[in-house]
Scaffold this active site. Structure first.
Site: not given
Lengths: 406, 406
Positions: B156, B182, B193, B279, B401, B406
């Site tokens: 992701t 992942k 996650t 992240e 985060n 959008t």
């Protein structure tokens, strides 16, 4: 808790020294570069007192000394506080230093050392500069009380001072409860998180005051989170000196619920001020959970939500990202039936019947721009309710906490 | 765990399809704009399989379907995975969709649906686009295996694909264990996650495989944290198809410790890759705790340290701020004697005998500039050891985060 009409309790613009018989002072003794760094609260007579402390395994030296004072008789007449240095992780020397702070304060006031509580906040792992501390205590003895000076003196990285005051009637006697607090996160280099001080002129029975403080701390100070860490120096202390001359309050007294509610309002007000001033925060986030199996489970879930980095960043980004609220709730040890859970935000329902609900992203975004945001979670497990407060997670938080100590 | 010489286990540059009898594929079916978004692992024969799942109250639909498959006989022949959509919090429809994914995959392979596991990762609270999913599964049936395609398809917001492979000998048979994973945090808007997939051509007894996976997950995947949140879709799945033709392994087999160690190395390697790619992360942080009352307590403390926002930001700022490590440890439920605890960083002792130790800030800062940082905590409570992995907390984390969907 018994429901009490809040009309009988009036918020004023008073502070920690508004209740009868209290003085509060703050001075600069040189622990910080130029800001005030030492303060004292003095009661004209010994006050029935109670305190709750950090649960950290590394309780700082001043915590141990305050516990010792209260063990001797549950009365205090003064609290001396320094900022800039937490006197934590400082071993035997730290303990000696904290005892000396207590003795020196007792000396200038001419009282027994066991009537003095000691509190420190600031850097962890550095020894106190006792020369400055001694000079500071002397100076506190000579200085006149000055409004706001104590509140200022206990701050570390806080951006605003925290104070509150409420009044209520016990029979024909006016009782005042004042409060001051500090805390905005554990920071640069290692600031101790939170201190809360509450004074009242009410006459209160010792055991009742102690139990009330514990119960109220659990739904106020213990329900805030800035970054999930518990400091070595956290303490909430309440003093009740009886100068209001009311009938002594105890749990069977008909006016007890009103007094307890007043104490709760003081603690919640201070707690919310701390959360709102969290490091780098732009918003106060409140999570309200109803219908949980118990109040405790509701409190746990509420705190999980306001403690989630993902929720905190989403709200900073004004993003009605309810999936992150789900993730925070899903991770808790509480009983949760997904099919019977609802999430509401700004008057819109985002999740119900285990399915996403259509809602206006635009309205939600507008709502999240406010400086106070409320997340409501309704469950169907029981009658438990709980609320928690936190703040958003911003670039500024990272900036404050990533700075190298200089 | 029994000590096994790691010399007998060789790391290779292989991947999930290196063990005999496995194929892995990845394709683009349109759930994501242009990146691969669907993958499959296929074994030539039914493989003894085991899985562990998220403990979230909101387990996603694919988790339920995979549990159903494994309940029917603990064998799997295929795992189908989609990214971009977690199929979580999607109620009855979501469950029907996940069952259809399983059936459709079984159809193209000509096997029983109970031999298929389903896994999804991506947005929470949106229904799957089943038209694209159906087309995707058909396409997976027609597509040829291609190195790296599966690892890519399951990502992701990960910035790099995660893969690993180890080889070991069981008697005269070479056994290979491959892995893919992942996960880099719960993100924009709600990515699930972590997923871990492990394949091996070893012949392994079902119960032993199951127990080993649980035990190893607790010291590998369960010991990483990026932001402390547990997703609705977490899953680790292991398949053992027996194609290596070794003597069937079980807990009493003399080579069992070697195989188990191999499985542990695969899981730890993948876990560390996930933590390193958290992240916004710039560093892998490892916390090693020794001398705790039990392994579990050591693990809890290690995870507390790498999970602390304050520790994470300090390390981002290359600040040897050991007070924050103290605060993280102090807050844990484990047994901690401050007087007997030591903190070491980059070969220097920062804290001992409940007192700060003199150390070179300069050397510590140099050490913290490395891309892998190790915090060592020595306790004197017992023999328990534990390690946890995390990453630093950076501006980039907040940026990722806080972005509006959008």
């Amino acid at each position: 808790m018994i429901q009490v009409s809040e009309d009988s309790i009036k918020k004023t613009d008073g502070s920690i020294d508004s209740p009868k018989g209290y003085q509060a002072k703050g001075i600069h003794c040189g622990l910080r570069y130029s800001k005030k760094d030492m303060g004292i609260i003095i009661s004209s007579v010994p006050a029935v007192s109670a305190a709750v402390y950090t649960q950290s395994h590394f309780q700082a030296a001043p915590i141990k000394v305050t516990q010792d004072s209260l063990k001797k008789g549950a009365h205090l007449q003064a609290v001396v506080v320094n900022s800039a240095n937490a006197n934590a992780c400082t071993g035997e020397q730290g303990l000696l230093d904290a005892y000396e702070m207590r003795q020196k304060t007792a000396d200038i006031l001419g009282i027994e050392p066991e009537l003095v509580a000691v509190s420190s906040t600031g850097v962890i792992g550095e020894y106190l500069n006792m020369k400055k501390i001694r000079e500071g205590i002397s100076l506190l003895g000579q200085t006149k009380p000055c409004e706001g000076a104590f509140e200022e003196a206990i701050l570390t990285t806080d951006t605003v001072a925290k104070k509150t005051c409420f009044e209520l009637m016990i029979g024909d006697k006016k009782v005042t409860i004042g409060g001051a607090a500090k805390g905005s996160g554990m920071i640069h280099p290692n600031m101790a998180t939170m201190l809360g001080f509450v004074t009242t002129d009410a006459s209160v029975e010792e055991g009742a005051l102690n139990r009330a403080l514990r119960e109220i701390t659990d739904v106020s100070f213990n329900q805030i989170t800035v970054d999930g860490d518990t400091s070595t120096n956290d303490m909430v202390l309440v003093m009740a000196n009886g100068c209001a001359e009311n009938e002594c309050l105890h749990e069977a007294h008909e006016k007890w619920p009103v007094f307890k509610k007043g104490l709760e309002l003081v603690c919640k007000d201070l707690a919310k001020q701390i959360a709102r001033d969290g490091e780098g925060a732009t918003k106060l986030i409140e999570a309200r959970v109803t219908g949980a199996k118990s109040n405790l489970e509701a409190q746990v879930i509420a705190k999980k939500i306001v403690g989630s980095n993902l929720v905190k960043t989403a709200i900073y980004g004004t993003d009605a990202n309810w999936g992150r609220i789900i993730v925070a709730i899903g991770d808790s040890a509480a009983s949760v039936a997904p099919e019977q859970l609802e999430i509401h935000l700004g008057g819109q329902c985002l999740f119900r019947n285990n399915e996403p609900q259509p809602f206006s992203e635009e309205l939600a975004k507008e709502y999240l721009k406010k400086s106070e945001v409320q997340i409501i979670v309704q469950m169907s497990e029981g009658e438990g309710t709980g609320t928690a407060w936190g703040c958003d997670l911003t670039y500024e938080y990272v900036k404050i906490n990533a700075s190298y100590r200089t």
